[in-house]
Design a protein around this motif. Structure first.
Motif, PDB file in Angstrom:
ATOM      1  N   LEU A 402       0.855  -1.201   0.000  1.00  0.00           N
ATOM      2  CA  LEU A 402       0.000   0.000   0.000  1.00  0.00           C
ATOM      3  C   LEU A 402       0.884   1.242   0.000  1.00  0.00           C
ATOM      4  O   LEU A 402       1.197   1.817   1.036  1.00  0.00           O
ATOM      5  CB  LEU A 402      -0.916   0.000   1.229  1.00  0.00           C
ATOM      6  CG  LEU A 402      -2.059  -1.011   1.221  1.00  0.00           C
ATOM      7  CD1 LEU A 402      -2.798  -0.990   2.555  1.00  0.00           C
ATOM      8  CD2 LEU A 402      -3.035  -0.731   0.082  1.00  0.00           C
ATOM      9  N   LEU A 403       1.263   1.657  -1.184  1.00  0.00           N
ATOM     10  CA  LEU A 403       2.156   2.808  -1.308  1.00  0.00           C
ATOM     11  C   LEU A 403       1.374   4.113  -1.262  1.00  0.00           C
ATOM     12  O   LEU A 403       0.199   4.176  -1.646  1.00  0.00           O
ATOM     13  CB  LEU A 403       2.943   2.714  -2.616  1.00  0.00           C
ATOM     14  CG  LEU A 403       3.813   1.463  -2.799  1.00  0.00           C
ATOM     15  CD1 LEU A 403       4.528   1.515  -4.146  1.00  0.00           C
ATOM     16  CD2 LEU A 403       4.820   1.324  -1.664  1.00  0.00           C
ATOM     17  N   ASP A 404       2.033   5.147  -0.808  1.00  0.00           N
ATOM     18  CA  ASP A 404       1.445   6.482  -0.774  1.00  0.00           C
ATOM     19  C   ASP A 404       1.176   6.931  -2.209  1.00  0.00           C
ATOM     20  O   ASP A 404       2.112   7.078  -3.002  1.00  0.00           O
ATOM     21  CB  ASP A 404       2.415   7.446  -0.077  1.00  0.00           C
ATOM     22  CG  ASP A 404       1.913   8.886  -0.063  1.00  0.00           C
ATOM     23  OD1 ASP A 404       0.779   9.131  -0.493  1.00  0.00           O
ATOM     24  OD2 ASP A 404       2.681   9.752   0.401  1.00  0.00           O
ATOM     25  N   PRO A 405      -0.092   7.157  -2.595  1.00  0.00           N
ATOM     26  CA  PRO A 405      -0.388   7.576  -3.977  1.00  0.00           C
ATOM     27  C   PRO A 405       0.192   8.938  -4.321  1.00  0.00           C
ATOM     28  O   PRO A 405       0.301   9.281  -5.497  1.00  0.00           O
ATOM     29  CB  PRO A 405      -1.923   7.599  -4.011  1.00  0.00           C
ATOM     30  CG  PRO A 405      -2.328   7.812  -2.588  1.00  0.00           C
ATOM     31  CD  PRO A 405      -1.311   7.082  -1.773  1.00  0.00           C
ATOM     32  N   CYS A 406       0.563   9.710  -3.288  1.00  0.00           N
ATOM     33  CA  CYS A 406       1.093  11.049  -3.539  1.00  0.00           C
ATOM     34  C   CYS A 406       2.598  11.042  -3.799  1.00  0.00           C
ATOM     35  O   CYS A 406       3.138  12.002  -4.366  1.00  0.00           O
ATOM     36  CB  CYS A 406       0.785  11.964  -2.357  1.00  0.00           C
ATOM     37  SG  CYS A 406      -0.990  12.123  -2.032  1.00  0.00           S
ATOM     38  N   SER A 407       3.283   9.984  -3.390  1.00  0.00           N
ATOM     39  CA  SER A 407       4.730   9.905  -3.604  1.00  0.00           C
ATOM     40  C   SER A 407       5.142   8.688  -4.429  1.00  0.00           C
ATOM     41  O   SER A 407       6.228   8.677  -5.015  1.00  0.00           O
ATOM     42  CB  SER A 407       5.462   9.853  -2.253  1.00  0.00           C
ATOM     43  OG  SER A 407       5.195   8.633  -1.589  1.00  0.00           O
ATOM     44  N   GLY A 408       4.287   7.665  -4.456  1.00  0.00           N
ATOM     45  CA  GLY A 408       4.647   6.421  -5.126  1.00  0.00           C
ATOM     46  C   GLY A 408       5.601   5.586  -4.280  1.00  0.00           C
ATOM     47  O   GLY A 408       6.105   4.561  -4.735  1.00  0.00           O
ATOM     48  N   LYS A 409       5.827   6.007  -3.041  1.00  0.00           N
ATOM     49  CA  LYS A 409       6.740   5.323  -2.126  1.00  0.00           C
ATOM     50  C   LYS A 409       5.975   4.914  -0.869  1.00  0.00           C
ATOM     51  O   LYS A 409       4.822   5.314  -0.672  1.00  0.00           O
ATOM     52  CB  LYS A 409       7.896   6.257  -1.756  1.00  0.00           C
ATOM     53  CG  LYS A 409       8.715   6.727  -2.947  1.00  0.00           C
ATOM     54  CD  LYS A 409       9.782   7.738  -2.507  1.00  0.00           C
ATOM     55  CE  LYS A 409      10.572   8.251  -3.695  1.00  0.00           C
ATOM     56  NZ  LYS A 409      11.578   9.272  -3.286  1.00  0.00           N
TER      57      LYS A 409
END
Length: 454
Positions: A402-409
């Motif tokens: 579940l990666l942060d959609p705002c950073s891709g990380k």
């Protein structure tokens, strides 16, 4: 001298006629970059539709909200089998709103339910008020239970500017009251039952979000979902939280689909089907003025083009955006802006484009909170006090996937603040600073994760 004056007047007249004629040359209707014009799904008027229960939430105590007679006035507002124009005109919105009175005795309780405090601690001082409210508003809470337990929810609001909508403030208040009562139940030792009920709030809100025709209904659903998530997280953060709570939350928070946190449907309704201009209730001067200086297609094309960009932005994870979200450029600017479509440009400058950016901010506030709740439940479930939390997070499949959609990380863990956070749609790391709920620039999305030695 007279000849010169006549020539000047003729030239001025020619310029005026030319100017008026030029403003009658409208653009062609907009051709969508998103393909064929979307088709609006048919309304569902079956009695099992939970939308009726939202409409009838504020009916007087002694009214049978399941009866056809009570549902009929709301159905006639949208069902094409009836004269919708007539019933919308006759609908008394003020009298409908008067059916619900703001619970003043709960004002302090509702004000205390902010996203930056621990509700388990904050609401402990209001148990007496909540107990009384549970008795006084018991009939509405019972209706709210039926609402969140409905099998289907299909918003059948007729898409036009004058369509009445249900009392969404009453829905928000009953949701807050019910969630506060769940918190009180957890305080009194019933955390597993409270968590199970909060998950029903969450799942209902996730059902409403993709099926809302109006943006305000979509936003209230997101607010209820976020409140449910915050309450669930507060319960998990307590030292004596039973392990069963972590497990039920982990199992009941699958990854949200875009439709469950986004606004595509109400954005689409607002973009394509809400009329841009209605002069039926204005005076003759306004009608003439708009016929001369308002170009309907040209104005609508700019608006639709911008809204399609908003839809694409929200559908695309922010870390993939090529640039930050842009406001609609000011139209009435430059020395000669008035030469073409002056009233249309003025109307576009009054278009609340900033509001749509805030909607995207709130969409990703829900998405990231839901992700982080799932990760937090996973961490609580397997927490080892002998190991650093970051190391434990790295071992969790949920944290890696579940990666942060705002950073891709991966979501960021701030050890000093004891928070897990997303960098927000401005795509800049602000160290977990959440700021104002409306200020999307310079703000992150944060969720406190408090662990204790078990």
């Amino acid at each position: 001298m007279k000849k010169i004056m006549i020539r000047v007047l003729l030239v001025l007249l020619a310029l005026i006629v030319g100017y008026l004629a030029f403003n009658q040359i409208d653009a062609r209707p907009y051709r969508s970059e998103l393909g064929a014009m979307p088709v609006l799904a048919p309304e569902v008027f079956e009695k099992t539709n939970g939308f009726y229960r939202l409409w009838t939430l504020t009916e007087p105590r002694d009214v049978d909200i399941e009866s056809d007679a009570v549902r009929l006035p709301y159905r006639r507002l949208s069902d094409p089998a009836f004269d919708n124009d007539r019933y919308i005109k006759e609908f008394e919105q003020k009298n409908y709103k008067k059916k619900y009175k703001y619970p003043e005795e709960l004002k302090k309780v509702f004000s205390a339910m902010k996203f930056d405090v621990d509700w388990m601690s904050t609401l402990s001082q209001y148990q007496e008020q909540l107990t009384k409210a549970r008795e006084e508003y018991g009939f509405m809470l019972a209706r709210y239970e039926k609402l969140i337990n409905c099998d289907s929810f299909n918003d059948f609001t007729l898409i036009r500017m004058d369509s009445p909508i249900p009392n969404l403030l009453a829905w928000l208040h009953m949701a807050k009251l019910s969630i506060a009562l769940d918190i009180m139940a957890a305080q009194n030792g019933n955390s597993p039952e409270a968590a199970a009920h909060l998950l029903r709030h969450l799942h209902f809100a996730n059902k409403v979000t993709p099926n809302s025709r109006t943006l305000i209904t979509n936003l209230i659903a997101k607010a209820v979902a976020r409140m449910s998530i915050w309450a669930l997280n507060n319960i998990m953060n307590q030292k004596d939280c039973p392990p069963a709570v972590f497990q039920i939350i982990l199992e009941s928070t699958p990854t949200l689909a875009y439709e469950e946190y986004g606004s595509r449907f109400p954005f689409t309704c607002e973009t394509y089907w809400v009329p841009w201009l209605d002069l039926s209730a204005t005076n003759w001067f306004s009608i003439v003025k708009h016929k001369l200086f308002f170009q309907k297609n040209r104005t609508r094309n700019i608006r639709i083009g911008y809204m399609e960009g908003i839809i694409r932005c929200e559908e695309t994870p922010p870390h993939l955006w090529k640039e930050d979200i842009q406001k609609l450029p000011k139209q009435a600017q430059g020395a000669f802006w008035w030469l073409q479509n002056p009233l249309g440009k003025k109307d576009l400058d009054d278009f609340p484009a900033d509001n749509f950016i805030v909607v995207i901010y709130k969409s990703y506030a829900l998405k990231t909170a839901h992700d982080m709740l799932h990760i937090a439940a996973d961490l609580h479930r397997s927490y080892d006090p002998e190991r650093p939390i970051q190391s434990q997070l790295n071992d969790l499949t949920s944290y890696r996937e579940l990666l942060d959609p705002c950073s891709g990380k991966p979501y960021v863990w701030n050890e000093a603040k004891q928070i897990l956070y997303s960098i927000g749609i401005d795509r800049r790391d602000n160290q977990g600073d959440t700021r104002d709920n409306q200020a999307w620039q310079g703000a992150d999305y944060a969720l406190p994760v408090i662990t204790f030695i078990k």
